[in-house]
Design a protein around this motif. Structure first.
Motif, mmCIF file in Angstrom:
data_model
loop_
_atom_site.group_PDB
_atom_site.id
_atom_site.type_symbol
_atom_site.label_atom_id
_atom_site.label_comp_id
_atom_site.label_asym_id
_atom_site.label_seq_id
_atom_site.Cartn_x
_atom_site.Cartn_y
_atom_site.Cartn_z
ATOM 1 N N SER A 123 35.476 -62.915 43.330
ATOM 2 C CA SER A 123 36.210 -64.142 43.005
ATOM 3 C C SER A 123 37.458 -64.177 43.877
ATOM 4 C CB SER A 123 36.697 -64.103 41.552
ATOM 5 O OG SER A 123 35.659 -64.267 40.662
ATOM 6 N N ALA A 124 38.265 -65.186 43.707
ATOM 7 C CA ALA A 124 39.562 -65.241 44.381
ATOM 8 C C ALA A 124 40.546 -64.364 43.611
ATOM 9 C CB ALA A 124 40.050 -66.683 44.394
ATOM 10 N N LYS B 263 46.816 -67.845 39.435
ATOM 11 C CA LYS B 263 45.607 -67.505 40.195
ATOM 12 C C LYS B 263 45.647 -68.198 41.553
ATOM 13 C CE LYS B 263 42.504 -67.408 36.222
ATOM 14 N NZ LYS B 263 41.236 -67.896 35.695
ATOM 15 N N THR C 273 43.248 -69.599 43.058
ATOM 16 C CA THR C 273 42.538 -70.889 42.972
ATOM 17 C C THR C 273 43.482 -71.993 42.482
ATOM 18 O OG1 THR C 273 40.541 -69.675 42.464
ATOM 19 C CG2 THR C 273 40.473 -72.042 42.046
ATOM 20 N N GLU D 286 37.936 -67.700 47.356
ATOM 21 C CA GLU D 286 36.793 -66.789 47.382
ATOM 22 C C GLU D 286 36.426 -66.433 48.822
ATOM 23 O OE1 GLU D 286 37.219 -68.778 44.902
ATOM 24 O OE2 GLU D 286 36.677 -67.549 43.188
ATOM 25 N N PHE E 5 31.533 -68.856 43.717
ATOM 26 C CA PHE E 5 32.154 -70.135 43.382
ATOM 27 C C PHE E 5 31.735 -71.354 44.209
ATOM 28 C CE2 PHE E 5 36.482 -72.480 42.918
ATOM 29 C CZ PHE E 5 36.090 -73.106 41.743
ATOM 30 N N ARG F 64 34.907 -74.267 37.138
ATOM 31 C CA ARG F 64 35.781 -73.097 37.106
ATOM 32 C C ARG F 64 35.063 -71.881 36.525
ATOM 33 N NH1 ARG F 64 41.335 -73.820 38.052
ATOM 34 N NH2 ARG F 64 41.215 -71.577 38.386
ATOM 35 N N GLY F 65 35.354 -70.728 37.074
ATOM 36 C CA GLY F 65 34.684 -69.510 36.620
ATOM 37 C C GLY F 65 33.297 -69.357 37.229
ATOM 38 N N GLY F 66 32.989 -70.199 38.206
ATOM 39 C CA GLY F 66 31.619 -70.283 38.731
ATOM 40 C C GLY F 66 31.141 -69.102 39.558
ATOM 41 N N SER F 67 32.019 -68.157 39.882
ATOM 42 C CA SER F 67 31.531 -66.983 40.621
ATOM 43 C C SER F 67 30.492 -66.217 39.807
ATOM 44 C CB SER F 67 32.686 -66.045 40.965
ATOM 45 O OG SER F 67 33.633 -66.721 41.736
ATOM 46 N N ASP F 68 30.582 -66.324 38.498
ATOM 47 C CA ASP F 68 29.556 -65.708 37.639
ATOM 48 C C ASP F 68 28.171 -66.269 37.962
ATOM 49 O OD1 ASP F 68 31.394 -64.255 36.165
ATOM 50 O OD2 ASP F 68 31.547 -65.745 34.561
HETATM 51 N N1 ASP Z 1 38.236 -68.647 41.349
HETATM 52 C C1 ASP Z 1 37.509 -69.605 40.574
HETATM 53 C C2 ASP Z 1 38.276 -69.904 39.300
HETATM 54 O O1 ASP Z 1 39.395 -69.475 39.128
HETATM 55 C C3 ASP Z 1 36.113 -69.185 40.290
HETATM 56 C C4 ASP Z 1 35.955 -67.850 39.592
HETATM 57 O O2 ASP Z 1 36.892 -67.078 39.458
HETATM 58 O O3 ASP Z 1 34.840 -67.562 39.169
HETATM 59 O O4 ASP Z 1 37.781 -70.633 38.481
#
Ligand code: ASP
Length: 440
Positions: free
Chosen positions: A37-38, A48, A50, A116, A170, A184-188
């Motif tokens: 992730s970032a 963050k 992002t 990312e 992401f 958001r959170g899409g690296s998962d």
């Molecule tokens: N960096 C992005 C976020 O903060 C994606 C991630 O962390 O998965 O949402």
């Protein structure tokens, strides 16, 4: 054995965290594909990367100079480069980003994805792994959804050529050849796609907690961790607010039967939580987890002989459909039915809904109750245990919590309980105590 490993933002927040991550990867040669992730927060009040990128975009769009924000972002990466003594410079990359921010074709997804991208570049240099840009292997369709067919084709072909790689999370390749991000959170989600296409044995998702906990630690003191949870249980809990993993991250691996292991970068010795399709492992307690949300609203509809009136339920639901409101739950009795919805969605339209119910279904009475909290008690172990519901309700009665609604799905995977918003925390603690502390 092949593992795909995704590291969240807090696991990569600074050079010290990068070192921990490299140790984790080097300690197990089967960890071959890495999804970063970032950089996230280094301390609670931190921002963050992002979010800084989004800020730089907003600054530029409002006509101000984005350079100071970009410099702040640059400093985050420079600390990582210096701390790890990497012989890499991101000067050109930042030049490109600044030009983009000042140019005419500015759009958010490209800027948001750079966190990312840059972290992936550093991670690849640090590990000595190849860098794969997801822009070349993850594709979205015209509607903005993942193009699974093309992604699987391109991703699996590429991975077959590269035995070890860093693939930033992401984002991917969107409409009109633009960069597009997941939500958001899409690296998962990226990690899950890579795991499915690499035919991995395990998808490890590294974060800053040792897996899922039976209840929210802000409500219950030191809740016990969940060792194994099924995809379906997780779905129930995530829907009710338990958030560790992006909702869409389970789909790619689920169809391939690849388990997800949630691990803690700061405590790699902890086993974490296993998310699996199915398991013979008995849960440690009758329940697997408890989650809940406040802010629901219930409409109780009464009509004598409702049970024998064909089409009554459909007419009531039509009133919601006409007003574009989705319903969450619908417990019913012989002459009553209750429709539970999110209060925020409902408030503005409540009178239209009530009049539509009257017009369509001619009930005897319609009553609205607000300030309702819903609690989901989830567990695959519940169906083979007698008296689970009885235990929940006696615990709540002891805690002097008035139960305003009960809904048990026929899968017997969960029981949903409605209580007043103000009783929410007390109710969760009472349920946790009866199942976990007294181990009933
Ligand atoms: N960096 C992005 C976020 O903060 C994606 C991630 O962390 O998965 O949402």
């Amino acid at each position: 054995m092949k593992k795909v490993v995704k590291f969240g933002g807090s696991s990569l927040a600074d050079s010290h965290q990068f070192e921990k991550v490299a140790n984790i990867i080097h300690s197990d040669p089967s960890r071959v594909y890495v999804i970063p992730s970032a950089p996230g927060k280094r301390f609670p009040a931190d921002t963050k990367v992002t979010d800084l990128l989004i800020k730089s975009y907003n600054t530029a769009v409002s006509g101000q100079d984005p350079t100071p924000v970009v410099d702040e972002i640059r400093a985050r990466y420079q600390e990582i480069i210096d701390g790890l003594s990497l012989s890499i410079s991101l000067d050109e990359e930042f030049e490109t980003i600044l030009n983009f921010l000042k140019g005419d074709d500015l759009y958010l997804d490209y800027i948001a994805s750079r966190g990312e991208y840059l972290n992936g570049r550093l991670m690849a240099a640090y590990l000595g792994f190849e860098f794969i840009d997801p822009y070349e292997v993850i594709f979205f369709n015209e509607e903005g959804n993942l193009n699974t067919y093309k992604t699987d084709k391109m991703m699996s072909a590429r991975l077959a050529e590269v035995p070890q790689a860093v693939i930033p999370g992401f984002y991917g390749h969107g409409k009109d050849d633009r960069v597009k991000t997941f939500s958001r959170g899409g690296s998962d989600v990226t990690g899950s796609i890579v795991a499915a296409n690499a035919k991995a044995d395990i998808y490890e998702n590294w974060t800053d907690v040792s897996g899922f906990l039976v209840a929210d630690p802000r409500i219950v003191k030191n809740p016990v961790p969940i060792h194994t949870i099924t995809y379906r249980e997780l779905r129930e809990l995530s829907y009710m607010g338990a958030s560790v993993l992006h909702e869409d991250a389970i789909f790619p691996v689920r169809t391939k039967g690849i388990p997800i292991n949630i691990k803690n970068t700061n405590r790699p010795q902890d086993e974490g939580t296993w998310i699996v399709e199915s398991t013979a492992r008995k849960p440690a307690y009758t329940i697997t987890g408890i989650a809940g949300k406040k802010g629901f609203c219930a409409t109780l509809i009464t009509k004598d002989m409702m049970n024998s009136e064909i089409g009554f339920g459909r007419k009531v639901l039509q009133a919601y459909e006409e007003n574009n409101i989705s319903f969450e739950h619908m417990p019913s009795g012989i002459d009553t039915m209750t429709i539970v919805v999110h209060e925020s969605e409902f408030l503005e339209k409540e009178q239209q809904v009530v009049s539509a119910i009257h017009r369509l279904a001619q009930p005897d009475n319609v009553e609205i109750e607000s300030d309702l909290a819903l609690i989901a008690v989830v567990g695959r172990g519940m169906k083979s245990q007698r008296g689970t519901a009885a235990r929940i309700f006696s615990a709540l009665a002891h805690a002097r919590v008035n139960v305003r609604m009960i809904d048990q799905g026929s899968s017997e995977l969960n029981i949903i309980i409605g209580v007043a918003n103000e009783d929410f925390e007390t109710a969760i603690r009472a349920i946790y105590d009866i199942f976990v502390l007294t181990k009933l």
